[in-house]
Design a protein around this motif. Structure first.
Motif, PDB file in Angstrom:
ATOM      1  N   LEU A  65       0.821  -1.219   0.000  1.00  0.00           N
ATOM      2  CA  LEU A  65       0.000   0.000   0.000  1.00  0.00           C
ATOM      3  C   LEU A  65       0.850   1.262   0.000  1.00  0.00           C
ATOM      4  O   LEU A  65       0.409   2.298  -0.500  1.00  0.00           O
ATOM      5  CB  LEU A  65      -0.958  -0.016   1.185  1.00  0.00           C
ATOM      6  CG  LEU A  65      -2.056  -1.079   1.093  1.00  0.00           C
ATOM      7  CD1 LEU A  65      -2.894  -1.092   2.364  1.00  0.00           C
ATOM      8  CD2 LEU A  65      -2.924  -0.890  -0.132  1.00  0.00           C
ATOM      9  N   TRP A  68       1.252   2.341  -3.578  1.00  0.00           N
ATOM     10  CA  TRP A  68       0.043   2.531  -4.385  1.00  0.00           C
ATOM     11  C   TRP A  68       0.201   3.822  -5.176  1.00  0.00           C
ATOM     12  O   TRP A  68       0.611   4.852  -4.635  1.00  0.00           O
ATOM     13  CB  TRP A  68      -1.164   2.597  -3.474  1.00  0.00           C
ATOM     14  CG  TRP A  68      -2.498   2.444  -4.137  1.00  0.00           C
ATOM     15  CD1 TRP A  68      -2.778   2.481  -5.462  1.00  0.00           C
ATOM     16  CD2 TRP A  68      -3.745   2.215  -3.475  1.00  0.00           C
ATOM     17  NE1 TRP A  68      -4.126   2.294  -5.677  1.00  0.00           N
ATOM     18  CE2 TRP A  68      -4.741   2.130  -4.482  1.00  0.00           C
ATOM     19  CE3 TRP A  68      -4.119   2.092  -2.152  1.00  0.00           C
ATOM     20  CZ2 TRP A  68      -6.085   1.919  -4.189  1.00  0.00           C
ATOM     21  CZ3 TRP A  68      -5.455   1.874  -1.869  1.00  0.00           C
ATOM     22  CH2 TRP A  68      -6.417   1.788  -2.873  1.00  0.00           C
ATOM     23  N   THR A  77      -4.956   2.141   5.115  1.00  0.00           N
ATOM     24  CA  THR A  77      -3.932   1.137   5.412  1.00  0.00           C
ATOM     25  C   THR A  77      -4.246   0.407   6.700  1.00  0.00           C
ATOM     26  O   THR A  77      -4.150  -0.819   6.770  1.00  0.00           O
ATOM     27  CB  THR A  77      -2.536   1.795   5.480  1.00  0.00           C
ATOM     28  OG1 THR A  77      -2.249   2.386   4.202  1.00  0.00           O
ATOM     29  CG2 THR A  77      -1.465   0.786   5.837  1.00  0.00           C
ATOM     30  N   LEU A 109      -8.347  -1.534  -3.646  1.00  0.00           N
ATOM     31  CA  LEU A 109      -7.615  -2.645  -3.036  1.00  0.00           C
ATOM     32  C   LEU A 109      -8.582  -3.809  -2.909  1.00  0.00           C
ATOM     33  O   LEU A 109      -9.690  -3.652  -2.393  1.00  0.00           O
ATOM     34  CB  LEU A 109      -7.102  -2.263  -1.646  1.00  0.00           C
ATOM     35  CG  LEU A 109      -6.580  -3.443  -0.809  1.00  0.00           C
ATOM     36  CD1 LEU A 109      -5.313  -4.034  -1.421  1.00  0.00           C
ATOM     37  CD2 LEU A 109      -6.345  -3.001   0.634  1.00  0.00           C
TER      38      LEU A 109
END
Length: 166
Positions: A65, A68, A77, A109
């Motif tokens: 993450l 990203w 997160t 995600l």
């Protein structure tokens, strides 16, 4: 199309998984138009009863993450690592064959935790003095979308975050 009286037509809702299968088969560019852009993926195999792996998966997910293309906020997160921990722990506690964790970052995600037990999980209320029963309730409450997908052997429990509802 489904007709709904008086000449109106309503489109049937399409489950996200069905839409994704269609895109993978020949279609849509979910990368926002970036040619050659690939989603970032984390894959982790968890051995049976290896509860230490829960922390390893959390660390790897945080690392994913942090890269990203649209930086994940701290809240996203933390929520993602909490929900992933819950799903991995559930797979290890309730299924005997270990688990496969796959996290994919596109415009959203998506985390999938696959185990090899056929029994589908059901959210249930936790008791005041119990130490279990909260995992799926957290997933239900915090994820933008979640579900269970059956496989020939076992199932995947998945959730999605970011980018609004699925």
């Amino acid at each position: 199309m489904v007709r709904s009286g008086a000449g109106e037509s309503m489109r049937q809702p399409v489950r996200r998984e069905e839409r994704d299968r269609g895109e993978a088969a020949g279609g849509g560019n979910r990368s926002g138009g970036l040619v050659g852009w690939r989603p970032r993926v984390l894959e982790h195999k968890v051995r049976p009863a290896d509860l230490r792996a829960v922390g390893e998966v959390r660390r790897e997910l945080r690392q994913l993450l942090s890269r990203w293309r649209e930086p994940a906020g701290e809240d996203l997160t933390e929520i993602a690592t909490l929900l992933t921990s819950e799903l991995v722990t559930n797979a290890l506690v309730h299924a005997k064959g270990g688990a496969l964790v796959r996290a994919t970052v596109t415009d959203r995600l998506r985390v999938e935790v696959r185990d090899f037990a056929a029994r589908r999980p059901e959210p249930r209320a936790a008791t005041a003095d119990g130490t279990s029963g909260r995992g799926l309730m957290l997933v239900c409450s915090l994820a933008d979308a979640w579900g269970v997908r059956s496989h020939a052997v076992g199932k995947s429990v998945w959730f999605e975050l970011g980018g609004g509802p699925a």
